[in-house]
Design a protein around this motif. Sequence first.
Motif, PDB file in Angstrom:
ATOM      1  N   LYS A 225      18.088 -29.932 -87.018  1.00 55.35           N
ATOM      2  CA  LYS A 225      16.760 -29.335 -87.037  1.00 55.35           C
ATOM      3  C   LYS A 225      16.814 -27.962 -86.384  1.00 55.35           C
ATOM      4  O   LYS A 225      17.831 -27.566 -85.820  1.00 55.35           O
ATOM      5  N   ASP A 226      15.708 -27.239 -86.462  1.00 57.71           N
ATOM      6  CA  ASP A 226      15.648 -25.876 -85.939  1.00 57.71           C
ATOM      7  C   ASP A 226      14.378 -25.710 -85.112  1.00 57.71           C
ATOM      8  O   ASP A 226      13.402 -26.460 -85.283  1.00 57.71           O
ATOM      9  N   ARG A 241       8.258 -24.392 -81.248  1.00 58.71           N
ATOM     10  CA  ARG A 241       7.801 -25.155 -82.409  1.00 58.71           C
ATOM     11  C   ARG A 241       9.001 -25.425 -83.312  1.00 58.71           C
ATOM     12  O   ARG A 241       9.829 -24.539 -83.541  1.00 58.71           O
ATOM     13  N   PHE A 242       9.086 -26.639 -83.818  1.00 61.30           N
ATOM     14  CA  PHE A 242      10.164 -26.977 -84.739  1.00 61.30           C
ATOM     15  C   PHE A 242       9.825 -26.442 -86.131  1.00 61.30           C
ATOM     16  O   PHE A 242       8.678 -26.534 -86.591  1.00 61.30           O
ATOM     17  N   VAL A 243      10.826 -25.888 -86.781  1.00 62.13           N
ATOM     18  CA  VAL A 243      10.631 -25.224 -88.073  1.00 62.13           C
ATOM     19  C   VAL A 243      11.724 -25.649 -89.047  1.00 62.13           C
ATOM     20  O   VAL A 243      12.694 -26.321 -88.675  1.00 62.13           O
ATOM     21  N   GLU A 244      11.560 -25.231 -90.302  1.00 60.89           N
ATOM     22  CA  GLU A 244      12.563 -25.512 -91.320  1.00 60.89           C
ATOM     23  C   GLU A 244      13.902 -24.876 -90.929  1.00 60.89           C
ATOM     24  O   GLU A 244      13.942 -23.878 -90.210  1.00 60.89           O
ATOM     25  N   ALA A 286      11.101 -29.645 -96.809  1.00 57.44           N
ATOM     26  CA  ALA A 286      12.444 -30.193 -97.013  1.00 57.44           C
ATOM     27  C   ALA A 286      13.232 -29.328 -97.984  1.00 57.44           C
ATOM     28  O   ALA A 286      14.437 -29.084 -97.781  1.00 57.44           O
ATOM     29  N   GLU A 287      12.585 -28.855 -99.005  1.00 60.92           N
ATOM     30  CA  GLU A 287      13.260 -28.014 -99.998  1.00 60.92           C
ATOM     31  C   GLU A 287      13.737 -26.701 -99.387  1.00 60.92           C
ATOM     32  O   GLU A 287      14.804 -26.184 -99.743  1.00 60.92           O
ATOM     33  N   ILE A 288      12.965 -26.162 -98.444  1.00 62.08           N
ATOM     34  CA  ILE A 288      13.367 -24.930 -97.757  1.00 62.08           C
ATOM     35  C   ILE A 288      14.653 -25.172 -96.958  1.00 62.08           C
ATOM     36  O   ILE A 288      15.589 -24.362 -96.992  1.00 62.08           O
ATOM     37  N   SER A 289      14.709 -26.299 -96.253  1.00 62.79           N
ATOM     38  CA  SER A 289      15.890 -26.621 -95.458  1.00 62.79           C
ATOM     39  C   SER A 289      17.105 -26.875 -96.339  1.00 62.79           C
ATOM     40  O   SER A 289      18.223 -26.427 -96.039  1.00 62.79           O
TER      41      SER A 289
END
Length: 302
Positions: A225-226, A241-244, A286-289
């Motif tokens: 995760k990021d 904040r957690f992000v893609e 999810a698609e971004i990641s």
Amino acid sequence: MSSALSRRQFIIGLSAVATVSALPWRSFAASHLDFGYAAITWEGNDLQAIKDVSSLGFRGIQLRSNVLTEYGERPEALRDLLVQYKLQMIALSSGGVSISTPEADEIAKHVRNAKFVKAVGGKYLQVTDSARPKDRKPEVADFKQLGKVMTEIGRQAGELGVAVGYHNHMQSLGESPDEVDQIMNAVDPRYVKLELDIAHYLQGGGDPIKAIERYHDRILFLHIKDVESLPNADMRGRSYRFVELGRGRVDLSGVFAALKKVNFSGWAIIELDAVPDKSRSAKECAEISIKYLKEKLGLKIV
């Protein structure tokens, strides 16, 4: 003739080794990692999470303990649902292990969840720990007690064939690298492994690359995760904040290089706690990641 043939085979073998060594690390690492996705982003809508994660091509999913509300008494129904969507429950988030409630109650709760994992055909039980004390710093006794209780949970879960992983987490006893060390020193390594969350580890003041190197032989699986820093604290008082993936501060390229270096083989669960931009859906996040890992790091995800 036999000696000459053996020599040629030896030279051919050296050449093959040299060829493999020259391959990009991405190609090598991808063959050692199985990628799954965590359902947490769907905020309890597990059916939609299962459908979306399956449609994205993943074969593994991590579910949270809220799934017990619907399937706790009928794990076979969840097992059949996952089979229908060609998914395996890699892990169940079992929640925090409290050191302020009776040991027997805590052990029974998490072992009961391990039985559920087994019945569903899952692999791992993820545990965090109770919240940090609000009026004092964590003490040695806290870590020892937590280690004692988690070890017993791990021992009993292990008898069921379910491995237990400790998830380092902000606002918990295992927030900073030193605290994670104390917890890992307090548990019996035969029964409790580390479920390393690379973003929580970074936010807690650590370097996830160094954590991989330090705990390479004790990592059960990972949360990929990021996390980004916020200019102002949010409603919960958090400055992060957690992000893609690819949109935060985690050195993801370095993380995967470290996993290759230590020859880690296992599951890497991509996780995003919540949708950071409410104009997007959980699936779009999810698609971004996935796109980042494929196009920027050259990894085969699904």
